[in-house]
Design a protein around this motif. Sequence first.
Motif, PDB file in Angstrom:
ATOM      1  N   ALA A  31     151.015  36.472  61.546  1.00 46.38           N
ATOM      2  CA  ALA A  31     151.651  37.674  62.162  1.00 46.38           C
ATOM      3  C   ALA A  31     152.960  37.377  62.987  1.00 46.38           C
ATOM      4  CB  ALA A  31     150.534  38.170  63.441  1.00 46.38           C
ATOM      5  N   ASP A  32     152.981  36.119  63.489  1.00 48.54           N
ATOM      6  CA  ASP A  32     154.081  35.754  64.138  1.00 48.54           C
ATOM      7  C   ASP A  32     155.567  35.614  62.881  1.00 48.54           C
ATOM      8  OD1 ASP A  32     153.507  35.437  66.525  1.00 48.54           O
ATOM      9  OD2 ASP A  32     153.206  33.298  66.562  1.00 48.54           O
ATOM     10  N   LEU A  33     155.167  35.241  61.594  1.00 44.99           N
ATOM     11  CA  LEU A  33     156.145  35.069  60.570  1.00 44.99           C
ATOM     12  C   LEU A  33     156.406  36.464  60.348  1.00 44.99           C
ATOM     13  CD1 LEU A  33     154.812  32.258  58.295  1.00 44.99           C
ATOM     14  CD2 LEU A  33     156.810  32.380  59.653  1.00 44.99           C
ATOM     15  N   ALA A  39     152.079  42.699  60.775  1.00 44.15           N
ATOM     16  CA  ALA A  39     151.622  41.730  61.572  1.00 44.15           C
ATOM     17  C   ALA A  39     150.529  42.562  62.425  1.00 44.15           C
ATOM     18  CB  ALA A  39     152.863  41.433  62.473  1.00 44.15           C
ATOM     19  N   PHE A  40     150.831  43.848  62.978  1.00 43.32           N
ATOM     20  CA  PHE A  40     150.030  44.648  63.674  1.00 43.32           C
ATOM     21  C   PHE A  40     148.538  44.891  63.058  1.00 43.32           C
ATOM     22  CE2 PHE A  40     153.631  46.608  66.043  1.00 43.32           C
ATOM     23  CZ  PHE A  40     154.066  45.465  66.886  1.00 43.32           C
ATOM     24  N   ALA A  41     148.798  45.220  61.542  1.00 44.12           N
ATOM     25  CA  ALA A  41     147.563  45.531  60.937  1.00 44.12           C
ATOM     26  C   ALA A  41     146.507  44.037  60.806  1.00 44.12           C
ATOM     27  CB  ALA A  41     147.826  46.108  59.418  1.00 44.12           C
ATOM     28  N   ARG A  42     147.034  42.927  60.626  1.00 38.12           N
ATOM     29  CA  ARG A  42     146.463  41.613  60.568  1.00 38.12           C
ATOM     30  C   ARG A  42     145.683  41.265  61.675  1.00 38.12           C
ATOM     31  NH1 ARG A  42     146.478  36.931  57.658  1.00 38.12           N
ATOM     32  NH2 ARG A  42     148.181  37.784  56.158  1.00 38.12           N
ATOM     33  N   ILE A  43     146.504  41.651  62.955  1.00 38.85           N
ATOM     34  CA  ILE A  43     145.676  41.288  64.471  1.00 38.85           C
ATOM     35  C   ILE A  43     144.439  42.276  64.411  1.00 38.85           C
ATOM     36  CG2 ILE A  43     146.118  40.901  66.678  1.00 38.85           C
ATOM     37  CD1 ILE A  43     148.868  39.950  66.003  1.00 38.85           C
ATOM     38  N   VAL A  44     145.045  43.528  64.344  1.00 35.91           N
ATOM     39  CA  VAL A  44     143.980  44.699  64.685  1.00 35.91           C
ATOM     40  C   VAL A  44     142.699  44.284  63.652  1.00 35.91           C
ATOM     41  CG1 VAL A  44     143.338  47.010  64.475  1.00 35.91           C
ATOM     42  CG2 VAL A  44     145.558  46.370  65.512  1.00 35.91           C
ATOM     43  N   ILE A 101     158.238  48.697  73.345  1.00 42.56           N
ATOM     44  CA  ILE A 101     156.815  49.547  73.724  1.00 42.56           C
ATOM     45  C   ILE A 101     157.282  51.182  73.242  1.00 42.56           C
ATOM     46  CG2 ILE A 101     155.982  48.048  75.339  1.00 42.56           C
ATOM     47  CD1 ILE A 101     157.356  50.099  77.402  1.00 42.56           C
ATOM     48  N   SER A 102     158.452  51.444  72.963  1.00 44.52           N
ATOM     49  CA  SER A 102     158.798  52.830  72.350  1.00 44.52           C
ATOM     50  C   SER A 102     158.697  52.750  71.444  1.00 44.52           C
ATOM     51  CB  SER A 102     160.016  53.292  73.243  1.00 44.52           C
ATOM     52  OG  SER A 102     161.194  52.516  72.573  1.00 44.52           O
ATOM     53  N   ASP A 103     158.671  51.849  70.479  1.00 41.13           N
ATOM     54  CA  ASP A 103     158.874  51.818  68.890  1.00 41.13           C
ATOM     55  C   ASP A 103     157.511  52.698  68.396  1.00 41.13           C
ATOM     56  OD1 ASP A 103     158.393  51.039  66.185  1.00 41.13           O
ATOM     57  OD2 ASP A 103     160.120  49.831  66.594  1.00 41.13           O
ATOM     58  N   PRO A 104     157.670  53.536  67.288  1.00 43.62           N
ATOM     59  CA  PRO A 104     156.570  54.455  67.069  1.00 43.62           C
ATOM     60  C   PRO A 104     155.355  53.370  66.219  1.00 43.62           C
ATOM     61  CG  PRO A 104     158.537  54.778  65.697  1.00 43.62           C
ATOM     62  CD  PRO A 104     158.908  54.160  66.833  1.00 43.62           C
ATOM     63  N   ARG A 105     155.799  52.273  65.770  1.00 44.68           N
ATOM     64  CA  ARG A 105     154.877  51.544  65.152  1.00 44.68           C
ATOM     65  C   ARG A 105     153.940  50.845  66.059  1.00 44.68           C
ATOM     66  NH1 ARG A 105     159.565  48.146  62.013  1.00 44.68           N
ATOM     67  NH2 ARG A 105     160.198  48.345  64.010  1.00 44.68           N
TER      68      ARG A 105
END
Length: 333
Positions: free
Chosen positions: A272-274, A284-289, A316-320
């Motif tokens: 995810a860091d990569l 990255a977000f999908a992998r951790i979730v 934190i304001s990014d829609p992703r």
Amino acid sequence: MSIPTNRGPLPPSSMNLHGAVDLSALKARADAARTAQQGGAPAPAAPPADSAPGAASAGAGSPYVVEVTEQSFPQLVQLSSQVPVIVDLRASWSEESSRVTAVLEAVTVEHDGRLLLAKVDVETQPQIAQAFQAQTVPTVVAVLKGQPVPLFEGALPEAQIRSFIDELLKVAGSNGVSGSLREGADGEEAAPEEPPLPPLHQAAFEAIEAGDYPAAAAAYRQALAEQPADAEAKAGLAQVELMQRLKDIDAETIRQRGADEPDSVESQLAVADLDISGGHVEDAFARIVSFIGRTAGEPREVARVRLIDLFDVVGISDPRVTKARGALARALF
């Protein structure tokens, strides 16, 4: 050759991903070029460097064509909120690299401060190449508002390279990145200097420039100890910690370990860091979730905390981030 300075209010990171940019047009062009090369109909080779008038030495003496190291790279990320930064990942032994560099230098000089060309020797600066997940030389990417933008690989014809740059400038302009590195450009007054950073933020900034990430992290932690609500220090700390984790890693080994160890929190978070560093934020977000959704106990909590940290890295304001927060809530409850 030094990089033009224009320090903004936030300390930079080596891959600060704040800001969402509509890059669909650029991506479509890059995909088309890649498809042509892989489908048995490679794009014609670029002309020799001396075929473009003045191209071979166009960048000599220009303040907008710079050699970049891992230590100076954070400045470029910061400047990408003012002008598009073109990153030329090249090797001295590669003739194709030399041809592409000559064209990029000529184009950059012609735009007189509307672009910045950052030349990276992948042999002496492998960490930068890994951050962009470069698989070959030459590889050319851009950075807009801190976000990496793949452009093309290999030696394309000059006309096609210029077309990519023209499209990049259009996308940059539509997203508010239309400044100049020239003071008083077009007769206008130079922009006023930014106010100085708070002392601990300045200490962190200087430590990042020196490549001393532990010192930068310590400065941000001290800033948070004094002002727990300091959002910029919190985001800066998350970015520096990401930079520390990515230092001296082998990307191929990390990705292979992630594939082999799907239930290892360390392996999944490393991948995810990569992904974050390469601009693949949603992956990255999908992998951790996904990991959080199928695990329990301490590994689940470690993954949750890391995900929150990466939200700060991206913004934190990014829609992703908003989308990922919803996915996290569903995974937890």
